[in-house]
Design a protein around this motif. Sequence first.
Motif, short mmCIF file in Angstrom:
data_model
loop_
_atom_site.label_atom_id
_atom_site.label_comp_id
_atom_site.label_asym_id
_atom_site.label_seq_id
_atom_site.Cartn_x
_atom_site.Cartn_y
_atom_site.Cartn_z
N LYS A 305 32.93 48.07 19.72
CA LYS A 305 34.16 48.43 18.92
C LYS A 305 35.24 49.15 19.74
N THR A 306 36.32 48.84 19.39
CA THR A 306 37.56 49.19 20.12
C THR A 306 38.63 49.86 18.97
N VAL A 307 39.44 50.75 19.41
CA VAL A 307 40.34 51.26 18.81
C VAL A 307 41.80 51.25 19.24
N ALA A 308 42.94 51.03 18.77
CA ALA A 308 44.07 50.74 19.36
C ALA A 308 44.75 52.35 19.69
N LEU A 309 45.32 52.00 20.96
CA LEU A 309 45.75 53.19 21.83
C LEU A 309 47.34 52.98 21.98
N GLU A 310 48.07 54.17 21.98
CA GLU A 310 49.47 54.20 22.51
C GLU A 310 49.57 53.40 24.00
N PRO A 311 50.97 52.94 24.38
CA PRO A 311 51.16 52.42 25.56
C PRO A 311 50.67 53.54 26.50
N LEU A 312 49.95 52.97 27.78
CA LEU A 312 49.51 53.87 28.89
C LEU A 312 50.81 54.23 29.71
N ILE A 407 40.61 51.37 26.15
CA ILE A 407 41.72 51.59 27.43
C ILE A 407 41.77 49.99 28.27
N ALA A 408 40.85 49.54 28.50
CA ALA A 408 41.19 48.19 29.39
C ALA A 408 41.97 47.32 28.32
N VAL A 409 41.49 47.22 26.84
CA VAL A 409 42.41 46.41 26.19
C VAL A 409 44.16 46.78 26.05
N ARG A 410 44.15 48.08 25.81
CA ARG A 410 45.35 48.50 26.19
C ARG A 410 46.32 48.40 27.37
N ALA A 411 45.64 48.36 28.59
CA ALA A 411 46.24 48.09 29.69
C ALA A 411 46.54 46.76 30.03
N LEU A 412 45.76 45.81 29.51
CA LEU A 412 45.93 44.20 29.54
C LEU A 412 47.27 43.95 28.52
N THR A 413 47.15 44.61 27.39
CA THR A 413 48.38 44.53 26.38
C THR A 413 49.57 44.83 26.88
N ASP A 414 49.72 46.10 27.89
CA ASP A 414 50.91 46.41 28.40
C ASP A 414 51.01 45.52 29.89
N ASP A 415 50.61 44.74 30.10
CA ASP A 415 50.84 43.93 31.23
C ASP A 415 50.51 44.42 32.44
N MET A 416 49.48 45.33 32.72
CA MET A 416 49.23 45.93 33.66
C MET A 416 48.13 45.38 34.35
N GLN A 424 26.54 46.42 38.25
CA GLN A 424 26.62 45.28 39.01
C GLN A 424 27.75 44.17 38.43
N TYR A 425 28.31 44.36 37.33
CA TYR A 425 29.39 43.69 36.89
C TYR A 425 30.49 44.14 37.22
N ALA A 426 31.45 43.28 37.91
CA ALA A 426 33.03 43.78 38.27
C ALA A 426 33.79 42.63 38.23
N VAL A 427 35.12 42.78 37.67
CA VAL A 427 36.11 41.87 37.58
C VAL A 427 37.23 42.46 37.86
N THR A 428 38.44 41.71 38.30
CA THR A 428 39.70 42.01 38.68
C THR A 428 40.51 41.33 37.73
N GLN A 429 41.81 41.82 37.24
CA GLN A 429 42.67 41.07 36.66
C GLN A 429 42.26 40.04 35.65
N PRO A 430 41.28 40.44 34.64
CA PRO A 430 40.69 39.60 33.71
C PRO A 430 41.57 39.33 32.53
N PRO A 431 41.29 38.16 31.73
CA PRO A 431 41.87 37.92 30.49
C PRO A 431 41.10 39.07 29.54
N PRO A 432 41.70 39.16 28.24
CA PRO A 432 41.37 40.21 27.45
C PRO A 432 40.04 39.89 27.04
#
Length: 531
Positions: A305-312, A407-416, A424-432
């Motif tokens: 579950k996620t919650v909406a955040l203000e722009p970072l 926080i990850a979803v908000r960062a992607l929404t801000d185009d960061m 053991q799972y790591a990913v960089t610049q992923p889609p949402p």
Amino acid sequence: MTDAEDRTIPQEDRSDRGLGMRPRTPPPEATRARPQVADTTRGRPPVEATRGRIQAEATRRPAQVLDAEDVVPAQATQRRPRRADIEVEPATRPRGFRPPRRGSRSRFAIVNGIADRFRALFAKLGAALTPAWEFIAPVREKVAAGLAVVSELGWTLVGATAVCWFVAAWFDWQEFAYLAAFGLILVVVCILFTIGRLKLEVHLELEPTRVVVGESAAAQLALTNLAATPVLPFGLEVPVGQAVAKYTTPVLAPGAEHSEIAVIPTGRRGVINVGPVRSQRGDPFGVLRRELAWTGVIELFIHPKTVALEPLGAGMLRDLEGRTTNDVSMSDLAFHTLREYEPGDDRRYIHWRSSAKMSAAAGTSKFMVRQFLDTRRSHIAVILDVNDSAYADPDDFELACSAGASIAVRALTDDMDLTLVCGQYAVTQPPPHTALDTFSRAELCATTLTESVGKLNQIAPDVSVALFVTGSQAEFSQLVKAKAYLPPEVATTGLVAHQRADLALREVAGMPVMTVGNLRDLPRLMATEAV
């Protein structure tokens, strides 16, 4: 010597003869004064004559006087000393020492030599048979697949039939012969049930393949009979995570279709493997069972579950213009200094007012150009602590996953730029959806927070902001140690997930650390300015 003379012998001489010792030597004058004794033993009994001769000889021979210490028993002088009588000094014989037996080393050497020969023989035999064993690998796989059809009950029936046949043949027992014949007939009948091949078209679909915790998900199974003859009822199995959904198909006419729907529970975050669909064909007794896979495995992602955040860009993770570096650049936002113009510089960055002042002061034509420092785009890294010792309860880990995913979803929404490290799972610049899939795969393990930071340095060395998400059992020293693994220009923030805890914001070694007890309180906490 007469009886009268015998009675005149002194008392000490009597005691010496009684002990079996030689009498003492009399004084010389006494020996010379004693008269000659005539041999009067003739006519006496043998015992008396013998005693007389012994006494006469004792008087003629001088006696030797011995002390008590010189007297050694005869048996002691003749007996060989035993090993137990020989005393060994403690220094030469340590405690627990056992002398080796004779021939022990030689026996061990012989046994070791025989073992070495056998090992060398088996090694040569294995090296010689390895190519042949690999050559028959396809045959072995087919044989293994054929034997896998027989169930445990089937192997029991085959063994009992063989035993009954042996008893009937050896003891001529007709009853066991009947049992063996019955078992053989039963095995043949079961084989007839498994002969044949199904011609089906099987489809397995998930709708949707990604859901949030608590949402509904279902798998639809569709069958089509492609054979020209009807298909008798058979069993179908659809593995759903750790559970297995079982179905029995009706009689399918040529070209007929049949569908089944399986509801999948989504009460907890994770990844559920659905499939493959297997058909079961066998006898009614369960002796033989042949399975055939028709589809592959489909993954169902249950996102936290996620919650909406203000722009970072403002608040705790503010990073409006990126982080400046010490690298000099000719075009950027961070102005550094002015320098003289050099051939090749961009004329757009000539500072004309400063150039006029320098030319007037020096009396020559000099141009001054702006010098900048490189800045980089905001790159946020969310590191989820998956160490099982950092959380007091599994629900705290679920809260940490939800906070990190928000926080990850908000960062992607801000185009960061975003980098996620979840054990053991790591990913960089992923889609949402891939970012949320990474949080769905996260599981508690022994990976420490510092190890996760080390992986972050490998895949994303240009991070500008790092967020550590951990539990209430994690020590602050671990957060400080994880911060030390990052470059000093990286802004770090800690987030502690602890259910039923009050909102808190503190500073540890120059790093702000937030505490959240409910996911609904996360937006208010993230909007707070850094301490």
